[in-house]
Design a protein around this motif. Sequence first.
Motif, PDB file in Angstrom:
ATOM      1  N   LYS A 123      38.582  83.861 -12.479  1.00  0.00           N
ATOM      2  CA  LYS A 123      39.113  83.234 -11.268  1.00  0.00           C
ATOM      3  C   LYS A 123      40.515  82.692 -11.523  1.00  0.00           C
ATOM      4  CE  LYS A 123      38.111  79.545  -7.975  1.00  0.00           C
ATOM      5  NZ  LYS A 123      37.145  78.531  -7.557  1.00  0.00           N
ATOM      6  N   GLN A 124      40.704  82.018 -12.646  1.00  0.00           N
ATOM      7  CA  GLN A 124      42.013  81.473 -12.990  1.00  0.00           C
ATOM      8  C   GLN A 124      43.039  82.593 -13.117  1.00  0.00           C
ATOM      9  OE1 GLN A 124      42.170  79.399 -16.733  1.00  0.00           O
ATOM     10  NE2 GLN A 124      44.106  78.412 -16.241  1.00  0.00           N
ATOM     11  N   ALA A 125      42.655  83.684 -13.760  1.00  0.00           N
ATOM     12  CA  ALA A 125      43.563  84.819 -13.925  1.00  0.00           C
ATOM     13  C   ALA A 125      43.905  85.431 -12.570  1.00  0.00           C
ATOM     14  CB  ALA A 125      42.941  85.862 -14.848  1.00  0.00           C
ATOM     15  N   PHE A 126      42.912  85.583 -11.714  1.00  0.00           N
ATOM     16  CA  PHE A 126      43.167  86.155 -10.394  1.00  0.00           C
ATOM     17  C   PHE A 126      44.111  85.273  -9.585  1.00  0.00           C
ATOM     18  CE2 PHE A 126      42.255  86.425  -5.872  1.00  0.00           C
ATOM     19  CZ  PHE A 126      42.580  87.756  -5.645  1.00  0.00           C
ATOM     20  N   CYS A 127      43.878  83.977  -9.587  1.00  0.00           N
ATOM     21  CA  CYS A 127      44.727  83.057  -8.829  1.00  0.00           C
ATOM     22  C   CYS A 127      46.145  83.023  -9.400  1.00  0.00           C
ATOM     23  CB  CYS A 127      44.106  81.670  -8.779  1.00  0.00           C
ATOM     24  SG  CYS A 127      42.565  81.641  -7.813  1.00  0.00           S
ATOM     25  N   THR A 128      46.258  83.135 -10.705  1.00  0.00           N
ATOM     26  CA  THR A 128      47.571  83.203 -11.336  1.00  0.00           C
ATOM     27  C   THR A 128      48.294  84.470 -10.897  1.00  0.00           C
ATOM     28  OG1 THR A 128      46.849  81.915 -13.238  1.00  0.00           O
ATOM     29  CG2 THR A 128      48.768  83.326 -13.567  1.00  0.00           C
ATOM     30  N   ARG A 129      47.582  85.587 -10.897  1.00  0.00           N
ATOM     31  CA  ARG A 129      48.184  86.852 -10.461  1.00  0.00           C
ATOM     32  C   ARG A 129      48.599  86.777  -8.996  1.00  0.00           C
ATOM     33  NH1 ARG A 129      45.107  92.548 -11.348  1.00  0.00           N
ATOM     34  NH2 ARG A 129      45.530  91.986 -13.522  1.00  0.00           N
ATOM     35  N   LEU A 130      47.745  86.229  -8.177  1.00  0.00           N
ATOM     36  CA  LEU A 130      48.046  86.102  -6.750  1.00  0.00           C
ATOM     37  C   LEU A 130      49.303  85.252  -6.537  1.00  0.00           C
ATOM     38  CD1 LEU A 130      46.714  87.036  -4.083  1.00  0.00           C
ATOM     39  CD2 LEU A 130      45.531  84.854  -4.036  1.00  0.00           C
ATOM     40  N   ALA A 131      49.398  84.134  -7.229  1.00  0.00           N
ATOM     41  CA  ALA A 131      50.569  83.255  -7.109  1.00  0.00           C
ATOM     42  C   ALA A 131      51.832  83.951  -7.605  1.00  0.00           C
ATOM     43  CB  ALA A 131      50.334  81.962  -7.884  1.00  0.00           C
ATOM     44  N   ALA A 132      51.721  84.720  -8.659  1.00  0.00           N
ATOM     45  CA  ALA A 132      52.894  85.432  -9.184  1.00  0.00           C
ATOM     46  C   ALA A 132      53.389  86.463  -8.180  1.00  0.00           C
ATOM     47  CB  ALA A 132      52.559  86.095 -10.515  1.00  0.00           C
ATOM     48  N   TYR A 133      52.474  87.209  -7.575  1.00  0.00           N
ATOM     49  CA  TYR A 133      52.885  88.176  -6.549  1.00  0.00           C
ATOM     50  C   TYR A 133      53.526  87.464  -5.358  1.00  0.00           C
ATOM     51  CZ  TYR A 133      51.192  92.652  -8.311  1.00  0.00           C
ATOM     52  OH  TYR A 133      51.034  93.817  -9.020  1.00  0.00           O
ATOM     53  N   GLN A 134      53.009  86.303  -4.985  1.00  0.00           N
ATOM     54  CA  GLN A 134      53.608  85.552  -3.879  1.00  0.00           C
ATOM     55  C   GLN A 134      55.024  85.126  -4.237  1.00  0.00           C
ATOM     56  OE1 GLN A 134      52.237  84.958  -0.641  1.00  0.00           O
ATOM     57  NE2 GLN A 134      54.443  84.642  -0.446  1.00  0.00           N
ATOM     58  N   GLN A 135      55.216  84.694  -5.467  1.00  0.00           N
ATOM     59  CA  GLN A 135      56.555  84.282  -5.904  1.00  0.00           C
ATOM     60  C   GLN A 135      57.509  85.473  -5.938  1.00  0.00           C
ATOM     61  OE1 GLN A 135      57.463  81.216  -6.026  1.00  0.00           O
ATOM     62  NE2 GLN A 135      55.398  80.476  -5.718  1.00  0.00           N
ATOM     63  N   ILE A 136      57.019  86.620  -6.376  1.00  0.00           N
ATOM     64  CA  ILE A 136      57.848  87.828  -6.367  1.00  0.00           C
ATOM     65  C   ILE A 136      58.249  88.176  -4.937  1.00  0.00           C
ATOM     66  CG2 ILE A 136      57.815  90.331  -6.758  1.00  0.00           C
ATOM     67  CD1 ILE A 136      56.079  89.736  -9.272  1.00  0.00           C
ATOM     68  N   ALA A 137      57.302  88.078  -4.017  1.00  0.00           N
ATOM     69  CA  ALA A 137      57.599  88.365  -2.602  1.00  0.00           C
ATOM     70  C   ALA A 137      58.630  87.382  -2.056  1.00  0.00           C
ATOM     71  CB  ALA A 137      56.320  88.321  -1.771  1.00  0.00           C
ATOM     72  N   ASP A 138      58.441  86.103  -2.319  1.00  0.00           N
ATOM     73  CA  ASP A 138      59.379  85.085  -1.822  1.00  0.00           C
ATOM     74  C   ASP A 138      60.768  85.276  -2.408  1.00  0.00           C
ATOM     75  OD1 ASP A 138      57.235  84.005  -0.435  1.00  0.00           O
ATOM     76  OD2 ASP A 138      56.953  82.336  -1.820  1.00  0.00           O
ATOM     77  N   LEU A 139      60.829  85.535  -3.692  1.00  0.00           N
ATOM     78  CA  LEU A 139      62.097  85.743  -4.387  1.00  0.00           C
ATOM     79  C   LEU A 139      62.805  86.977  -3.838  1.00  0.00           C
ATOM     80  CD1 LEU A 139      63.699  84.601  -6.861  1.00  0.00           C
ATOM     81  CD2 LEU A 139      62.457  86.257  -8.243  1.00  0.00           C
ATOM     82  N   SER A 140      62.064  88.037  -3.634  1.00  0.00           N
ATOM     83  CA  SER A 140      62.642  89.279  -3.118  1.00  0.00           C
ATOM     84  C   SER A 140      63.113  89.121  -1.682  1.00  0.00           C
ATOM     85  CB  SER A 140      61.623  90.416  -3.232  1.00  0.00           C
ATOM     86  OG  SER A 140      61.307  90.648  -4.581  1.00  0.00           O
ATOM     87  N   LYS A 141      62.330  88.443  -0.874  1.00  0.00           N
ATOM     88  CA  LYS A 141      62.702  88.229   0.532  1.00  0.00           C
ATOM     89  C   LYS A 141      63.992  87.419   0.635  1.00  0.00           C
ATOM     90  CE  LYS A 141      60.856  86.635   4.921  1.00  0.00           C
ATOM     91  NZ  LYS A 141      59.713  86.014   5.594  1.00  0.00           N
ATOM     92  N   ALA A 142      64.166  86.450  -0.243  1.00  0.00           N
ATOM     93  CA  ALA A 142      65.371  85.610  -0.218  1.00  0.00           C
ATOM     94  C   ALA A 142      66.595  86.337  -0.767  1.00  0.00           C
ATOM     95  CB  ALA A 142      65.128  84.337  -1.023  1.00  0.00           C
ATOM     96  N   ASN A 143      66.380  87.481  -1.406  1.00  0.00           N
ATOM     97  CA  ASN A 143      67.488  88.199  -2.053  1.00  0.00           C
ATOM     98  C   ASN A 143      67.449  89.688  -1.734  1.00  0.00           C
ATOM     99  OD1 ASN A 143      68.840  86.146  -4.031  1.00  0.00           O
ATOM    100  ND2 ASN A 143      66.641  85.776  -4.156  1.00  0.00           N
ATOM    101  N   LEU A 144      67.201  90.024  -0.481  1.00  0.00           N
ATOM    102  CA  LEU A 144      67.042  91.413  -0.074  1.00  0.00           C
ATOM    103  C   LEU A 144      68.260  92.290  -0.345  1.00  0.00           C
ATOM    104  CD1 LEU A 144      65.004  91.205   3.236  1.00  0.00           C
ATOM    105  CD2 LEU A 144      64.330  92.272   1.083  1.00  0.00           C
ATOM    106  N   GLU A 145      69.416  91.691  -0.441  1.00  0.00           N
ATOM    107  CA  GLU A 145      70.635  92.478  -0.661  1.00  0.00           C
ATOM    108  C   GLU A 145      70.748  92.996  -2.097  1.00  0.00           C
ATOM    109  OE1 GLU A 145      71.483  88.369  -1.966  1.00  0.00           O
ATOM    110  OE2 GLU A 145      70.472  89.214  -0.231  1.00  0.00           O
ATOM    111  N   LEU A 146      69.902  92.522  -2.975  1.00  0.00           N
ATOM    112  CA  LEU A 146      69.972  92.933  -4.375  1.00  0.00           C
ATOM    113  C   LEU A 146      69.204  94.231  -4.604  1.00  0.00           C
ATOM    114  CD1 LEU A 146      69.526  89.477  -6.127  1.00  0.00           C
ATOM    115  CD2 LEU A 146      71.650  90.710  -5.647  1.00  0.00           C
TER     116      LEU A 146
END
Length: 129
Positions: free
Chosen positions: A67-90
């Motif tokens: 469960k901890q690993a899954f939640c960690t993975r889920l949070a990491a993907y969310q951070q990747i999405a947020d980071l990418s959305k804020a920097n779409l020009e890259l």
Amino acid sequence: MEFNNIRAKIGFGLLMLFMSNLVNAVPTQKLSQTQYNEWVQQYTAQVNATKQVLDDPNAASDATTQKQAFCTRLAAYQQIADLSKANLELENANITLIIANNFLARQKQSFEDSGMTEQVFCAVSKMKN
């Protein structure tokens, strides 16, 4: 054998603790290509660290560790999405956002199909971090 299993759990737990600190540190400002790449690499490493628990059919992990690993993975993907959305020009930000959002959408659907939400399922993991 049992000692190695305990040692692996402790090692994984320490890694997840370290990696969970990265989740809260995502920048919201525009980044350079180099900065963006470094952040994505960090979050990708976090996802990859969960593979030994979640993707290895021979893993001897208990439900709490999974469960901890899954939640960690889920949070990491969310951070990747947020980071990418804020920097779409890259470079690669758009495709990275699509990949992350695809993963997140599948997990959201899975949660909904089971009558659960990420907020409820991962609440204890987030409180521990």
